[in-house]
Scaffold this motif. Structure first.
Motif, mmCIF file in Angstrom:
data_model
loop_
_atom_site.group_PDB
_atom_site.id
_atom_site.type_symbol
_atom_site.label_atom_id
_atom_site.label_comp_id
_atom_site.label_asym_id
_atom_site.label_seq_id
_atom_site.Cartn_x
_atom_site.Cartn_y
_atom_site.Cartn_z
ATOM 1 N N THR A 167 80.251 -60.589 59.040
ATOM 2 C CA THR A 167 79.176 -59.743 58.812
ATOM 3 C C THR A 167 78.007 -60.240 59.499
ATOM 4 O O THR A 167 77.555 -61.528 59.444
ATOM 5 C CB THR A 167 78.807 -59.333 57.271
ATOM 6 N N ILE A 168 77.010 -59.541 60.271
ATOM 7 C CA ILE A 168 75.992 -59.941 60.806
ATOM 8 C C ILE A 168 74.727 -59.463 60.317
ATOM 9 O O ILE A 168 74.567 -58.238 59.573
ATOM 10 C CB ILE A 168 76.119 -59.442 62.433
ATOM 11 N N LEU A 169 73.653 -60.394 60.116
ATOM 12 C CA LEU A 169 72.264 -59.902 59.560
ATOM 13 C C LEU A 169 71.383 -60.154 60.587
ATOM 14 O O LEU A 169 71.426 -61.125 61.216
ATOM 15 C CB LEU A 169 72.230 -60.424 58.422
ATOM 16 N N ILE A 170 70.612 -59.114 60.901
ATOM 17 C CA ILE A 170 69.885 -59.230 62.240
ATOM 18 C C ILE A 170 68.281 -59.306 61.773
ATOM 19 O O ILE A 170 67.788 -58.953 60.661
ATOM 20 C CB ILE A 170 69.829 -58.260 63.212
ATOM 21 N N HIS A 171 67.587 -59.883 62.502
ATOM 22 C CA HIS A 171 65.966 -60.086 62.333
ATOM 23 C C HIS A 171 65.425 -59.271 63.287
ATOM 24 O O HIS A 171 65.963 -58.552 64.064
ATOM 25 C CB HIS A 171 65.649 -61.586 63.012
ATOM 26 N N PHE A 172 64.117 -58.987 62.967
ATOM 27 C CA PHE A 172 63.402 -57.632 63.900
ATOM 28 C C PHE A 172 63.192 -58.159 65.319
ATOM 29 O O PHE A 172 62.641 -57.206 66.093
ATOM 30 C CB PHE A 172 62.295 -57.184 63.219
ATOM 31 N N HIS A 173 63.227 -59.541 65.493
ATOM 32 C CA HIS A 173 62.942 -59.605 67.100
ATOM 33 C C HIS A 173 64.022 -58.970 67.871
ATOM 34 O O HIS A 173 64.198 -59.292 68.998
ATOM 35 C CB HIS A 173 62.915 -61.234 67.138
ATOM 36 N N PHE A 174 65.038 -58.399 67.099
ATOM 37 C CA PHE A 174 66.230 -57.814 67.809
ATOM 38 C C PHE A 174 65.783 -56.438 68.459
ATOM 39 O O PHE A 174 66.641 -56.171 69.066
ATOM 40 C CB PHE A 174 67.320 -57.640 66.990
ATOM 41 N N VAL A 175 64.756 -55.981 68.242
ATOM 42 C CA VAL A 175 64.079 -54.784 68.795
ATOM 43 C C VAL A 175 64.400 -54.752 70.248
ATOM 44 O O VAL A 175 65.125 -53.690 70.736
ATOM 45 C CB VAL A 175 62.533 -54.614 68.644
ATOM 46 N N PRO A 176 64.181 -55.637 71.223
ATOM 47 C CA PRO A 176 64.434 -55.444 72.541
ATOM 48 C C PRO A 176 66.004 -55.163 72.889
ATOM 49 O O PRO A 176 66.285 -55.036 73.994
ATOM 50 C CB PRO A 176 63.949 -56.797 73.266
ATOM 51 N N GLN A 177 66.669 -55.814 71.826
ATOM 52 C CA GLN A 177 68.173 -55.862 72.053
ATOM 53 C C GLN A 177 68.903 -54.635 71.653
ATOM 54 O O GLN A 177 70.103 -54.607 71.334
ATOM 55 C CB GLN A 177 68.947 -56.929 71.500
ATOM 56 N N ILE A 178 68.224 -53.558 71.363
ATOM 57 C CA ILE A 178 68.765 -52.243 70.938
ATOM 58 C C ILE A 178 69.877 -51.964 71.576
ATOM 59 O O ILE A 178 71.130 -51.312 71.049
ATOM 60 C CB ILE A 178 67.877 -51.254 70.733
ATOM 61 N N ASP A 179 70.029 -52.110 73.203
ATOM 62 C CA ASP A 179 71.252 -51.628 73.836
ATOM 63 C C ASP A 179 72.462 -52.236 73.417
ATOM 64 O O ASP A 179 73.583 -51.780 73.611
ATOM 65 C CB ASP A 179 70.760 -52.156 75.474
ATOM 66 N N ILE A 180 72.403 -53.500 73.009
ATOM 67 C CA ILE A 180 73.526 -54.236 72.498
ATOM 68 C C ILE A 180 73.934 -53.863 71.433
ATOM 69 O O ILE A 180 75.102 -53.557 71.047
ATOM 70 C CB ILE A 180 72.962 -55.940 72.466
ATOM 71 N N LEU A 181 73.027 -53.489 70.145
ATOM 72 C CA LEU A 181 73.187 -53.021 69.118
ATOM 73 C C LEU A 181 74.110 -51.741 69.221
ATOM 74 O O LEU A 181 75.050 -51.469 68.337
ATOM 75 C CB LEU A 181 72.127 -52.830 68.113
ATOM 76 N N GLU A 182 74.025 -51.106 70.223
ATOM 77 C CA GLU A 182 74.520 -49.600 70.387
ATOM 78 C C GLU A 182 76.077 -49.783 70.904
ATOM 79 O O GLU A 182 76.754 -48.657 71.007
ATOM 80 C CB GLU A 182 73.773 -48.795 71.069
ATOM 81 N N ASP A 183 76.440 -50.857 71.481
ATOM 82 C CA ASP A 183 77.636 -51.209 72.125
ATOM 83 C C ASP A 183 78.600 -51.004 70.890
ATOM 84 O O ASP A 183 78.712 -51.522 69.680
ATOM 85 C CB ASP A 183 77.665 -52.438 72.656
ATOM 86 N N PRO A 184 79.779 -50.293 71.296
ATOM 87 C CA PRO A 184 80.833 -50.099 70.250
ATOM 88 C C PRO A 184 81.402 -51.597 69.855
ATOM 89 O O PRO A 184 82.031 -51.604 68.727
ATOM 90 C CB PRO A 184 81.870 -49.617 71.197
ATOM 91 N N VAL A 185 81.163 -52.419 70.494
ATOM 92 C CA VAL A 185 81.870 -53.933 70.270
ATOM 93 C C VAL A 185 81.031 -54.445 68.883
ATOM 94 O O VAL A 185 81.706 -55.058 68.190
ATOM 95 C CB VAL A 185 81.725 -54.856 71.374
ATOM 96 N N ILE A 186 79.956 -54.087 68.814
ATOM 97 C CA ILE A 186 79.104 -54.785 67.739
ATOM 98 C C ILE A 186 79.187 -53.894 66.626
ATOM 99 O O ILE A 186 78.937 -52.647 66.543
ATOM 100 C CB ILE A 186 77.642 -54.898 67.988
#
Length: 882
Positions: A1-20
Motif C-alpha cells: 500500500t502506498i501513502l502519498i505526500h502532497f508534493h505529488f501534485v505534479p505527478q498526477i499523470d502517474i497516479l492516473e496510470d492503471p499500474v498504480i
C-alpha cells in the motif's frame, strides 16, 4: 500500500496510470492539493472514485490517534509534514494487527528531501517518487511520465542564464496596486514566435494592448498565462512587426541566432505605427494544459532528451526526457509542462499519452478536439440516467399547460441529412384577413431540468460542434436526434412564438405558448424551393411556404433598410466518398431563397423573445450583443478599396464606375450602402471580396447578462436587442432563454440560479468561450479535410485574389475552394528577391512586379508534407511571374 505526500501534485499523470493501485490519500494531503490546484484536485477525486484503482482517502485529521496539534514555532507546513508521518506510522501498526499470511507494508512517497530524511530516521520506508517509479522494472514507460520537478534555483546542469528573474507574487501584487506593473492576459502570436501582446485587465483604455518583442522581454510566458508587465520608456516602443517567423530550427540552444532574428523585427517604421511596448516581469497565474503535438527527435544517438513541438504554434517547444523516442516518432502525443528554468531556451515537461499516428483521421480529429478544449467523452451513466425512459409518449400531465397545435400545417426546412431539427414553421390566413405565422422550437427544457447531471453536462459543453464528418452533441442522441427533433408525422413538444401580421409583414400581436405539434413535412432547402416555384403544387404545405417566403422578403428588405449587414464568408462543403469517407470534391455553399426565408423568421423570433424576457427580467435576461468595431478596424478595408480605385485617369473617363469604390464606415447603414454600391462590371468578384474583408473587421458577437451591461445593440443585425431562442438542441444559451420565457408566461417555475446575475455572467463567459472554440475547431476540421483533398490531387493551378499584403508574403483567397493561404517570396536555399512593402497603399513589390490587395493572380496549390506535424497547403505564384 502506498501513502502519498502532497508534493505529488505534479505527478498526477502517474497516479492516473492503471499500474498504480492501492494508494491512501490523507485528508491533510487532499486539503493541500485543493488549495494548490483545483483541476488536479478534481482529477484526484476522480481517481479515488474509480473502483478499479483502489485509491482511498483517510480522514486523518478527524481520527484521535492520527490528529496532531501545531506546536509553538512550528510552521503549518512542518505541522502537516509531521501529521503525514504520524499517519504513516499509525497505518503500519494498524495493518500489523491484521491476521493475514501476506503482511501489507505501507510505503511513504514524498518528494520533499527533509521530510523523507525525517521519515527514514523514524523507521518509515520512504522513497522519492522517482526512486519508486524507477524500481517498477516491469513498467519502464512510466518513467517518461514523471514530471521534472526542478525548482527555479536548481537550474539545468549547464547553460548560461538567458532570462531575467521573475518577481515574486507578493511584490507583483503591490506593484500592480501602485501602478508600476500592469496585469493582463498574455497572447502569443501565431505568425511570429518572438512577439506577443498582453491584453490589460481593467479599465486602462489607453493601454488596452501592450506589445512584447524579443526573447528576454517575453521572459518565459506561455500563451494565455496571466502576467505582470512593465511598460518600457516611450523611446523604446515598437510597432507590430509584419514579418512571419516560425521557430523551426533543429538547433535548440543557439541564442546568437535568436538575436539575429530579433533584429529582423526592428525595421524602420513611421512614428504613428508605434504602440505601447513592455516586458514580462512576472507570472501571476500559469494557464498550462496538456499540449498535443509531436516529438522532434534529437540528432544525438541514444539521446534521452528531445524537443517536443506542440501543434499550436503559439506554444513554445518543450524539452522532455524519454527512452521511447523511436516508437514515438511520427506519433501525435500529449505532453505537460512542468517548469521553465532561467537558463533554458525551452520549458521542461513530461510525456503523458500517445494518441496515434500523425495524419491518421481518427488521431487528427482527437488532436483537434483536445487542442480546442472541446468536451467530447461519451456521456457518463450519471448523465444518461436523467433521460426519459423509452418508449416515451406525451402524457395527460404534459398536456395540462400546453396548446394543442397538431392541426396546423407545420413543416421544417433544413440542410440535407439534418437529424437535430430544432425549428419548424407555419403560416395561414385568419378570418379577419391577416396572416398568422408561427415559429415552433423544440422544447428541450422540458427534458433537461435545472441542476441535474444532464443539465450540468450540457451547460459545460455549451454548444454542439460540427466537424466535417462528425458531430459532437451538446445533449445525448436520444434527445438531439429523436425526442426533441421535430421530425415529420410524430407528436412533439414545442415552444411556439406566434404572430398576427398584416400583409406588409407588420406585427400586430405576439404570443408565446408551450405547445404540442405534429410536423407535416421535413423538407430540405432545395425541396422547399421547388414547391414554392412549382406551377402545379397548391397543397396546404406549399401555400404555407409561399406565404412565409413573401413575408420573409419584406422583412429582409426592412432589416437591410435599417442598416443590417449582409456579409459573405466562403463556406465550403465536402462531398465524401461513401466508403472511405475521404473528401472527393469541394464546393462552395450556395444559398437558396429558402435559406434566407428560414433565417428571417428565426431572427424575428429571437428579437421578439429578447424583448419579452427583458421586459419581464430586466436584470437577468440572457441576451446577445454584437459591438460596433472600433474605427481603426476598418483601416484595412478602406485602404483595400482605395488601392483598387487607383486607376489611370483615362480609364476613369471611359469607365466612370470606378469612382464609387469609397467605403464609408461611420455607421452600419453607411457601410451596408457603400458595400452595395461597390460594384465593378470589369471585376464581378470584387463585391464578394469586399464583404469577406468586412467580415474580418468585425468584433465577436457575445452573450451577456442584461443586469451587468448597458450596451445591448447588435451591430450586424442593426437590432437594439437580440438573443438566441431558436436552437436549444445545439446551444445551451437557448435553454436558459427558454426557461426565462417559460417563467415569464407562467408555463414553468423559476429557480434561484435563474435570477442570480453573477451566476448568469459566469455562464455567459463559458458559453462565449465554448462558441469561439467550436468555431476554431470547425475551421481546423475543414483545413484538415482540405489537406486530405489536395493530397490526392497533386499540383492544382487556380485563380486567386489577394486578401492581405505582408512584408514578405501575400495572403490569397481561392474562390473555387473557399480556401485561404499564404504565398511566401523567400524560400530556403533560393536567392531572396528584392521586396518593397508599402503600408499606405497596402502593396508589395517583388523585384519589378507590384501586388495589391484584391489583385487577381494564378497560383499552384499542393500539399507540403515535409513537416509531418504541420502539413500545410503550399501556394506558389504562377501569374504574374515574379
Amino acid at each position: 500500500t502506498i501513502l502519498i505526500h502532497f508534493h505529488f501534485v505534479p505527478q498526477i499523470d502517474i497516479l492516473e496510470d492503471p499500474v498504480i493501485k492501492n494508494v491512501i490519500v490523507l485528508q491533510t494531503v487532499l486539503q493541500e492539493v485543493r488549495n494548490r490546484s483545483a483541476p488536479v484536485y478534481k482529477r484526484i477525486r476522480d481517481v479515488i472514485g474509480n473502483p478499479e484503482k483502489h485509491f482511498y482517502s483517510f480522514t486523518n485529521e478527524h481520527h484521535r490517534e492520527t490528529y496532531v496539534q501545531q506546536e509553538q514555532g512550528e510552521t503549518s507546513n512542518d505541522r502537516n509534514d509531521r501529521a503525514i508521518r504520524v499517519a504513516v506510522k499509525w497505518y503500519n501498526e494498524h495493518l500489523k494487527k491484521i491476521e493475514d499470511e501476506e503482511k501489507i507494508q505501507v510505503i511513504f512517497l514524498t518528494n520533499d528531501r527533509t521530510n523523507k530524511e525525517k521519515a527514514l530516521e523514524e523507521g518509515i520506508t520512504a522513497y522519492t517518487c522517482e526512486e519508486y517509479i524507477k524500481s517498477l522494472v516491469a513498467n519502464p514507460d512510466l518513467v517518461d511520465r514523471l514530471a521534472c520537478v526542478s525548482d527555479e534555483g536548481k537550474e539545468i546542469e549547464s547553460g548560461k542564464i538567458i532570462f531575467p528573474e521573475h518577481i515574486p507574487l507578493s511584490k507583483l501584487q503591490q506593484g500592480i496596486k501602485s501602478g508600476i506593473y500592469l496585469q493582463g492576459t498574455y497572447r502569443a502570436s501565431r505568425d511570429n514566435y518572438l512577439e506577443a501582446t498582453v491584453w490589460v485587465h481593467g479599465d486602462a483604455e489607453e493601454n488596452k494592448e501592450i506589445i512584447i518583442q524579443g526573447l528576454k522581454h517575453l521572459n518565459r510566458a506561455v500563451h494565455e498565462d496571466i502576467v505582470a508587465v512593465e511598460l518600457l520608456a516611450r523611446d523604446e516602443w515598437v510597432a507590430p512587426s509584419s514579418v512571419v517567423l516560425q521557430d523551426d530550427d533543429q538547433n535548440e540552444d543557439d541564442i546568437e541566432k535568436e538575436e539575429e532574428k530579433e533584429n529582423i523585427l526592428k525595421t524602420s517604421v513611421n512614428k504613428d505605427m508605434l504602440r505601447p511596448t513592455g516586458k514580462v516581469v512576472g507570472i501571476i497565474k500559469r494557464n498550462w494544459r496538456p499540449f498535443c503535438g509531436m516529438l522532434s527527435k534529437s540528432q544525438i544517438k541514444e539521446a534521452r532528451r528531445h524537443l517536443f513541438t506542440p501543434a499550436d504554434r503559439r506554444i513554445p517547444r518543450i524539452r522532455i526526457e524519454t527512452r521511447q523516442a523511436d516508437t514515438l516518432e511520427g506519433q501525435r502525443i500529449i505532453v505537460a509542462i512542468d517548469g521553465w528554468p532561467r537558463n533554458s531556451r525551452y520549458p521542461n515537461g513530461h510525456f503523458v499519452k500517445n494518441l496515434g499516428s500523425a495524419g491518421d483521421k481518427e488521431t487528427e480529429t482527437e488532436v483537434l478536439l483536445l487542442e480546442h478544449d472541446v468536451p467530447h467523452q461519451p456521456f457518463s451513466q450519471g448523465v444518461l440516467s436523467f433521460l426519459p425512459k423509452m418508449p416515451w409518449s406525451i402524457t395527460e400531465e404534459d398536456m395540462k399547460y400546453r396548446e394543442d397545435l397538431r392541426h396546423l400545417y407545420v413543416c421544417s426546412v433544413d440542410p440535407p441529412g439534418c437529424t437535430d431539427i430544432d425549428d419548424a414553421l407555419h403560416c395561414r390566413e385568419v378570418e379577419n384577413g391577416n396572416i398568422e405565422v408561427g415559429v415552433h422550437i423544440a422544447d428541450v427544457s422540458h427534458f433537461i431540468r435545472p441542476g441535474n447531471a444532464l443539465d450540468e453536462e450540457s451547460a459545460k459543453r455549451g454548444t454542439t460542434v460540427y466537424l466535417c464528418e462528425k458531430r459532437i452533441d451538446m445533449v445525448p442522441e436520444l434527445l438531439s436526434s429523436n425526442l426533441c427533433s421535430l421530425r415529420s408525422n410524430v407528436d412533439r413538444l414545442a415552444f411556439s412564438c406566434i404572430w398576427e401580421m398584416n400583409h406588409k409583414a407588420e406585427i400586430l400581436k405576439t404570443r408565446f405558448a408551450k405547445s404540442i405539434i405534429n410536423s407535416k413535412a421535413s423538407l430540405t432547402y432545395a425541396e422547399a424551393q421547388m414547391r414554392i416555384d412549382s406551377a402545379t403544387m397548391n397543397d396546404d404545405i406549399t401555400t404555407s411556404l409561399r406565404g412565409l417566403n413573401k413575408l420573409a422578403k419584406i422583412l429582409k428588405k426592412r432589416r437591410i433598410d435599417n442598416g443590417a449587414l449582409t456579409l459573405s464568408s466562403p463556406e465550403v462543403r465536402f462531398h465524401m466518398d461513401s466508403e472511405t469517407h475521404d473528401p472527393i470534391d469541394l464546393q462552395t455553399k450556395e444559398l437558396k431563397e429558402t435559406n434566407s426565408m428560414v433565417e428571417e423568421f428565426m431572427l424575428l423570433a429571437n428579437i421578439s423573445v429578447a424583448q419579452k424576457i427583458y421586459n419581464e427580467f430586466p436584470e437577468f435576461a440572457l441576451l446577445r450583443k454584437h459591438p460596433a468595431p472600433p474605427p481603426s478596424n476598418y483601416d484595412i478595408l478602406v485602404k483595400a478599396a482605395k488601392s483598387q480605385a487607383i486607376i489611370p485617369d483615362l480609364f476613369k473617363f471611359f469607365f466612370p464606375f470606378f469612382q464609387n469604390l469609397e467605403i464609408k464606415t461611420d455607421s452600419a447603414k453607411a457601410l451596408a450602402e457603400s458595400l452595395d454600391k461597390a460594384e465593378s462590371p470589369a471585376f464581378p468578384y470584387l463585391n464578394t471580396l469586399l464583404r469577406i474583408l468586412t467580415t474580418r473587421c468585425m468584433m465577436q458577437a457575445v452573450y451577456f447578462c442584461s443586469g451587468m451591461d448597458n450596451d445591448f445593440h447588435h451591430y450586424g443585425l442593426a437590432s437594439p436587442i437580440y438573443t438566441h431562442f431558436t436552437s436549444p438542441i445545439r446551444r445551451y444559451a437557448d435553454i436558459i432563454v427558454h426557461r426565462l420565457l417559460a417563467v415569464a408566461i407562467g408555463a414553468d417555475s423559476t429557480y434561484p440560479e435563474l435570477t442570480d446575475k453573477h451566476k448568469l455572467a459566469d455562464m455567459c463567459k463559458n458559453l462565449n468561450y465554448r462558441h469561439k472554440m467550436a468555431q476554431y475547431a470547425q475551421r481546423a476540421s475543414v483545413a484538415f479535410h482540405t489537406q486530405l483533398f489536395f493530397k490526392s490531387k497533386g499540383v492544382v493551378n487556380e485563380d486567386a485574389y489577394i486578401l492581405f499584403v505582408r512584408k514578405n508574403a501575400v495572403v490569397v483567397l481561392i474562390p473555387k475552394y473557399g480556401l485561404e493561404g499564404t504565398v511566401f517570396f523567400e524560400e530556403k536555399g533560393k536567392p531572396t528577391p528584392r521586396l518593397d512593402y508599402n503600408n499606405e497603399v497596402p502593396s508589395l513589390t517583388v523585384e519589378d512586379t507590384t501586388l495589391r490587395v484584391f489583385d487577381k493572380v494564378k497560383v499552384n496549390i499542393m500539399l507540403d508534407a515535409s513537416n509531418i506535424q504541420h502539413q500545410k497547403i503550399r501556394m506558389v505564384l504562377v501569374e504574374p511571374k515574379v
